[in-house]
Enzyme design. Sequence first.
Site, PDB file in Angstrom:
ATOM      1  N   SER A 163      18.055 -16.998  -4.350  1.00 40.40           N
ATOM      2  CA  SER A 163      16.734 -16.605  -3.821  1.00 40.40           C
ATOM      3  C   SER A 163      16.515 -17.129  -2.407  1.00 40.40           C
ATOM      4  O   SER A 163      15.437 -16.934  -1.843  1.00 40.40           O
ATOM      5  CB  SER A 163      15.623 -17.112  -4.750  1.00 40.40           C
ATOM      6  OG  SER A 163      15.723 -18.517  -4.926  1.00 40.40           O
ATOM      7  N   TYR A 169       9.687 -22.220 -18.433  1.00 43.69           N
ATOM      8  CA  TYR A 169      10.267 -21.524 -17.282  1.00 43.69           C
ATOM      9  C   TYR A 169      11.341 -20.533 -17.736  1.00 43.69           C
ATOM     10  O   TYR A 169      12.145 -20.815 -18.616  1.00 43.69           O
ATOM     11  CB  TYR A 169      10.887 -22.521 -16.292  1.00 43.69           C
ATOM     12  CG  TYR A 169      11.475 -21.808 -15.080  1.00 43.69           C
ATOM     13  CD1 TYR A 169      10.661 -21.475 -14.011  1.00 43.69           C
ATOM     14  CD2 TYR A 169      12.820 -21.432 -15.043  1.00 43.69           C
ATOM     15  CE1 TYR A 169      11.187 -20.784 -12.916  1.00 43.69           C
ATOM     16  CE2 TYR A 169      13.341 -20.744 -13.962  1.00 43.69           C
ATOM     17  CZ  TYR A 169      12.521 -20.420 -12.900  1.00 43.69           C
ATOM     18  OH  TYR A 169      13.022 -19.732 -11.829  1.00 43.69           O
ATOM     19  N   GLU A 210      -4.497   5.281   8.781  1.00 45.34           N
ATOM     20  CA  GLU A 210      -3.736   5.943   7.708  1.00 45.34           C
ATOM     21  C   GLU A 210      -2.736   4.991   7.072  1.00 45.34           C
ATOM     22  O   GLU A 210      -2.565   4.949   5.855  1.00 45.34           O
ATOM     23  CB  GLU A 210      -2.967   7.145   8.265  1.00 45.34           C
ATOM     24  CG  GLU A 210      -3.843   8.272   8.752  1.00 45.34           C
ATOM     25  CD  GLU A 210      -3.040   9.242   9.615  1.00 45.34           C
ATOM     26  OE1 GLU A 210      -2.139   9.904   9.084  1.00 45.34           O
ATOM     27  OE2 GLU A 210      -3.316   9.322  10.824  1.00 45.34           O
ATOM     28  N   GLN A 230      11.239 -16.183 -10.896  1.00 40.34           N
ATOM     29  CA  GLN A 230      11.670 -16.154  -9.496  1.00 40.34           C
ATOM     30  C   GLN A 230      11.209 -14.862  -8.802  1.00 40.34           C
ATOM     31  O   GLN A 230      11.086 -14.806  -7.588  1.00 40.34           O
ATOM     32  CB  GLN A 230      13.201 -16.272  -9.433  1.00 40.34           C
ATOM     33  CG  GLN A 230      13.766 -16.220  -8.026  1.00 40.34           C
ATOM     34  CD  GLN A 230      15.219 -16.660  -7.991  1.00 40.34           C
ATOM     35  OE1 GLN A 230      15.527 -17.833  -8.175  1.00 40.34           O
ATOM     36  NE2 GLN A 230      16.125 -15.736  -7.767  1.00 40.34           N
ATOM     37  N   SER A 234       1.621  12.519  19.177  1.00 47.58           N
ATOM     38  CA  SER A 234       2.574  13.317  18.414  1.00 47.58           C
ATOM     39  C   SER A 234       3.778  13.619  19.294  1.00 47.58           C
ATOM     40  O   SER A 234       3.640  13.810  20.505  1.00 47.58           O
ATOM     41  CB  SER A 234       1.909  14.617  17.963  1.00 47.58           C
ATOM     42  OG  SER A 234       2.865  15.647  17.807  1.00 47.58           O
ATOM     43  N   ASN A 265      11.765 -26.540 -11.632  1.00 50.94           N
ATOM     44  CA  ASN A 265      10.688 -25.762 -12.248  1.00 50.94           C
ATOM     45  C   ASN A 265       9.305 -26.219 -11.797  1.00 50.94           C
ATOM     46  O   ASN A 265       8.440 -25.406 -11.492  1.00 50.94           O
ATOM     47  CB  ASN A 265      10.803 -25.819 -13.769  1.00 50.94           C
ATOM     48  CG  ASN A 265      12.121 -25.235 -14.256  1.00 50.94           C
ATOM     49  OD1 ASN A 265      12.867 -24.652 -13.462  1.00 50.94           O
ATOM     50  ND2 ASN A 265      12.417 -25.393 -15.530  1.00 50.94           N
ATOM     51  N   LYS A 273      -2.414  15.806  20.589  1.00 50.39           N
ATOM     52  CA  LYS A 273      -2.814  14.990  19.446  1.00 50.39           C
ATOM     53  C   LYS A 273      -3.139  13.538  19.787  1.00 50.39           C
ATOM     54  O   LYS A 273      -2.520  12.922  20.617  1.00 50.39           O
ATOM     55  CB  LYS A 273      -1.707  14.980  18.373  1.00 50.39           C
ATOM     56  CG  LYS A 273      -1.496  16.292  17.686  1.00 50.39           C
ATOM     57  CD  LYS A 273      -2.706  16.770  16.883  1.00 50.39           C
ATOM     58  CE  LYS A 273      -2.956  15.954  15.642  1.00 50.39           C
ATOM     59  NZ  LYS A 273      -1.952  16.196  14.603  1.00 50.39           N
ATOM     60  N   THR A 330     -22.978  11.867  -0.523  1.00 50.19           N
ATOM     61  CA  THR A 330     -22.476  11.734  -1.894  1.00 50.19           C
ATOM     62  C   THR A 330     -21.619  12.981  -2.106  1.00 50.19           C
ATOM     63  O   THR A 330     -21.947  14.043  -1.565  1.00 50.19           O
ATOM     64  CB  THR A 330     -23.608  11.684  -2.948  1.00 50.19           C
ATOM     65  OG1 THR A 330     -24.311  12.915  -2.920  1.00 50.19           O
ATOM     66  CG2 THR A 330     -24.571  10.526  -2.693  1.00 50.19           C
ATOM     67  N   HIS A 331     -20.551  12.836  -2.849  1.00 47.86           N
ATOM     68  CA  HIS A 331     -19.602  13.948  -3.054  1.00 47.86           C
ATOM     69  C   HIS A 331     -19.085  14.481  -1.721  1.00 47.86           C
ATOM     70  O   HIS A 331     -18.724  15.655  -1.618  1.00 47.86           O
ATOM     71  CB  HIS A 331     -20.242  15.090  -3.844  1.00 47.86           C
ATOM     72  CG  HIS A 331     -20.956  14.634  -5.085  1.00 47.86           C
ATOM     73  ND1 HIS A 331     -20.346  14.513  -6.305  1.00 47.86           N
ATOM     74  CD2 HIS A 331     -22.237  14.229  -5.263  1.00 47.86           C
ATOM     75  CE1 HIS A 331     -21.224  14.079  -7.203  1.00 47.86           C
ATOM     76  NE2 HIS A 331     -22.382  13.884  -6.583  1.00 47.86           N
TER      77      HIS A 331
END
Length: 459
Positions: free
Chosen positions: A23, A317, A290, A322, A277, A110, A283, A155-156
């Site tokens: 690790s 453990y 986003e 891990q 773009s 541990n 653009k 709303t909506h």
Amino acid sequence: MKKLWSGRFQKETSQLVDDFHSSIGFDCRLYRQDIRGSIAHAAMLGRQGILTPEETRLIIDGLKEILAEIEAGRVEFSREAEDIHLNIEQLLIAKIGEPGKKLHTARSRNDQVALDVRLYLKEEIDGIARLLQELQSALLDLAEKHVDTVMPGYTHLQRAQPITFAHHLLAYVQMFDRDRERLRDCYRRTDVLPLGAGALAGTTLPIDPHYVARELGFSAVAENTLDAVSDRDFIVEFLAAAALIMVHLSRLGEEIVLWASAEFGFVELDDAYSTGSSMMPQKKNPDVAELVRGKAGRVFGDLVSLLTVLKGLPLAYNKDLQEDKEALFDAVDTVKKCLLVFRPLVATLQVNKEKMARAAGEGFTNATDLADYLVGKGVPFREAHGITGRIVYYCLQEKKTLAELALEEYKQFSPVIEGDVYQFIAIDRCVKARRSPGGPSPDEVRRAIARAKERLEKG
Ligand code: ARG
């Protein structure tokens, strides 16, 4: 280099296994916490007479030197040494010889790894809370400038009732307040020392975890050694809080994407916080907003992967644990990056007040106010709702707004409507009159901003 645990083995570990279970590639970032924990552990062993003063001094000085060497980029970690804990122990032994072999007395990886992650997360929680505060203060600065900027509330995603831009922004300030609260709460449960739990069952040696807790700034010592080494609830809690932060950022991101579209035209992003773009020269894209929206997904994934790792895991453990770290690191990095870029993006937002006002004036957002007007003249609300609905339908046929309707036209729908109706349904008045607690009236919003600032100062 021989493995520190190779005593009972007759063969070398397979290369495949080294590659698979090592690790160090990701837990190397815990080197500071690991060394800090080891220094406190060694100091405790010294105080308890488990190490001699000379051994204690050599170990602590050696660890400090290793820290400096790592920070100077002079250390190359070894994959065969598996993880950050064994790497540092190995470096210490190479540096100071025999006394280095005593550092791991009364300790297991541990409880050591549980300690490192808690130290790491405590710092990161503080850092993320600060970034949230900075974003909130940018939102409040923008809100202060737009207390009178009328826009449609939706709303909506259909125009509903008039609000102000400040009121809308304050909704996000509230979300981030709750996020900070959740982080504070999660901090309390992260702030518990697991060191001393050993592999799972403590130790026969006369250790003093309370001293270590004081040294490392923990408020409490774990109550149960099995739980101490297998508990990752605090990481789950953090990931859940992080997931909600991302939900909130993605909602704001989505609104910014909508508002920046020509269809809305409510805001324009600063050039520095938007992108172009490769094909379409005209653009100007809201990529940052986003991408923040998109990155929410990976943080949810981090939460789900840890929950899945923990589900059904027997005590204490298991190596499955891990897998906690990559999810945690990814969520920390992602949330920090998103918060960092969102603050200036919000702070530099150009607001098109006219477009917002026009949108609020065009969508019959004052229809509820017209119904309320009729209620004021004694018409039951349900009836007032019906009358107003018919008036709106008539307006749609005639291509008029409610403000453009003549009094005679109004009279055809209800005889109680008088000349005062125009003043009553004027959009500005509709906003000003919404003084119920937490509502959009500028007076109410000014008070809300003051309260939010107070909370922000308190931290
Ligand atoms: N690298 C390990 C982890 O991240 C440290 C603990 C290993 N303990 C063990 N008994 N193998 O969980």
